[in-house]
Structures are given as C-alpha cells and as structure tokens.
Scaffold this active site. Sequence first.
Site, PDB file in Angstrom:
ATOM      1  N   HIS A  14       5.440  53.655  64.105  1.00 43.13           N
ATOM      2  CA  HIS A  14       4.480  54.636  63.622  1.00 43.13           C
ATOM      3  C   HIS A  14       3.172  54.511  64.395  1.00 43.13           C
ATOM      4  CE1 HIS A  14       2.518  51.883  60.289  1.00 43.13           C
ATOM      5  NE2 HIS A  14       2.513  51.330  61.465  1.00 43.13           N
ATOM      6  N   CYS A  33      -3.962  50.263  65.693  1.00 44.25           N
ATOM      7  CA  CYS A  33      -2.850  51.026  65.091  1.00 44.25           C
ATOM      8  C   CYS A  33      -2.963  52.514  65.382  1.00 44.25           C
ATOM      9  CB  CYS A  33      -2.791  50.789  63.587  1.00 44.25           C
ATOM     10  SG  CYS A  33      -2.450  49.083  63.161  1.00 44.25           S
ATOM     11  N   HIS A  39       3.504  51.741  67.522  1.00 46.08           N
ATOM     12  CA  HIS A  39       4.019  50.369  67.489  1.00 46.08           C
ATOM     13  C   HIS A  39       5.050  50.290  66.375  1.00 46.08           C
ATOM     14  CE1 HIS A  39       0.799  50.562  64.528  1.00 46.08           C
ATOM     15  NE2 HIS A  39       1.503  49.675  63.852  1.00 46.08           N
ATOM     16  N   HIS A  41       7.475  48.054  63.261  1.00 47.96           N
ATOM     17  CA  HIS A  41       7.520  47.008  62.239  1.00 47.96           C
ATOM     18  C   HIS A  41       8.960  46.804  61.788  1.00 47.96           C
ATOM     19  CE1 HIS A  41       3.187  46.816  61.537  1.00 47.96           C
ATOM     20  NE2 HIS A  41       3.161  48.147  61.551  1.00 47.96           N
ATOM     21  N   ASP A  79      15.247  54.306  59.028  1.00 56.52           N
ATOM     22  CA  ASP A  79      15.588  53.233  59.968  1.00 56.52           C
ATOM     23  C   ASP A  79      15.650  53.755  61.405  1.00 56.52           C
ATOM     24  OD1 ASP A  79      16.255  50.587  60.637  1.00 56.52           O
ATOM     25  OD2 ASP A  79      18.405  51.027  60.522  1.00 56.52           O
ATOM     26  N   HIS A  80      14.999  53.030  62.304  1.00 55.05           N
ATOM     27  CA  HIS A  80      14.959  53.381  63.720  1.00 55.05           C
ATOM     28  C   HIS A  80      14.411  54.791  63.955  1.00 55.05           C
ATOM     29  CE1 HIS A  80      17.179  49.685  63.978  1.00 55.05           C
ATOM     30  NE2 HIS A  80      17.010  49.683  65.285  1.00 55.05           N
ATOM     31  N   GLU A 124       5.273  45.642  55.029  1.00 57.33           N
ATOM     32  CA  GLU A 124       5.124  46.063  56.422  1.00 57.33           C
ATOM     33  C   GLU A 124       5.157  44.848  57.350  1.00 57.33           C
ATOM     34  OE1 GLU A 124       2.370  49.396  58.172  1.00 57.33           O
ATOM     35  OE2 GLU A 124       1.279  47.514  58.159  1.00 57.33           O
TER      36      GLU A 124
HETATM   37 ZN    ZN Z   1       1.763  49.506  61.834  1.00 53.36          ZN
END
Ligand code: ZN
Length: 136
Positions: A14, A33, A39, A41, A79-80, A124
């Site tokens: 995100h 961010c 980036h 998580h 996911d992904h 997160e």
């Molecule tokens: Zn983040």
Amino acid sequence: MIYLTKRVEFSAGHRLYSERLSAEENERVFGKCARPSGHGHNYALEVTLCGQPDPATGMLINLAEFKALLEQRVISELDHRNLSDPIPMLRGRIPTTENLALSIWETLVDKLPAGRLYEVKVWETQSNWAACRGEG
Ligand SMILES: [Zn+2]
C-alpha cells in the site's frame, strides 16, 4: 460468554496518501509511507467470535467453515494486492490498519450469525494493530 479467535495471514502492499492533503501535508502526515513506490506488509488478521457453544457439538462455530469464510471473503480479496488500488471492500478508504479493520468488520458482520462477531484485529507489524468491535 465464550470467545474464539481465528488467526490468518496475508501479504499486501500500500501507499498511505490522502487526496485531501497536499503533497507536503502527505509527506508530513505519512512520512516515508507516502512515497509513490509504496511498500508491503505481512499482515495478520485475528477475528474473534463470541457466544455460547452449541450443546450438541461443544463448538461456537465450525472452525473449518469459519476459516473458509475468511479465505473467501477477506484473504482472497486482499492477499498479494496493492491495497491502494480500488478494492471494493475498502470503499475508497486510505488503506491504513484502522480502515482495514473497519472494512473487514463490515465485510464479515452480516455473514455470521447475529451478535457473534466480537472483534476484528489487524496486525500491520508485530508492534502495530488496530481493532474494530463495531461500536460507535
Ligand atoms: Zn505500510
């Protein structure tokens, strides 16, 4: 009251950026961010149900069915993925941990027996989580 928690994991990317703020304000609020590259998580999702166990089975819910619900309604959607892309579940919200918890709550609450969903908690990182209990 009995509480039962299922934990599942997903990985997603995100970028934290608000269209309501200037580039400078985004940089100030979200720091690194907000960088355009985004980036990722490795998230953990913990969903807690509450209620009384069924006298016939001793279970609050069939865990295999509960896991399948989480896979079909949440994990397969997130996911992904890049959570900053349009994802129906997120309804245009900035993909913060808080908004993920809220969106997952909204996704699950009417797919479980009334009053059973107690808490949706999204981790997160190992030190940050947000939870939604549907209050307020
Ligand atoms: Zn983040």
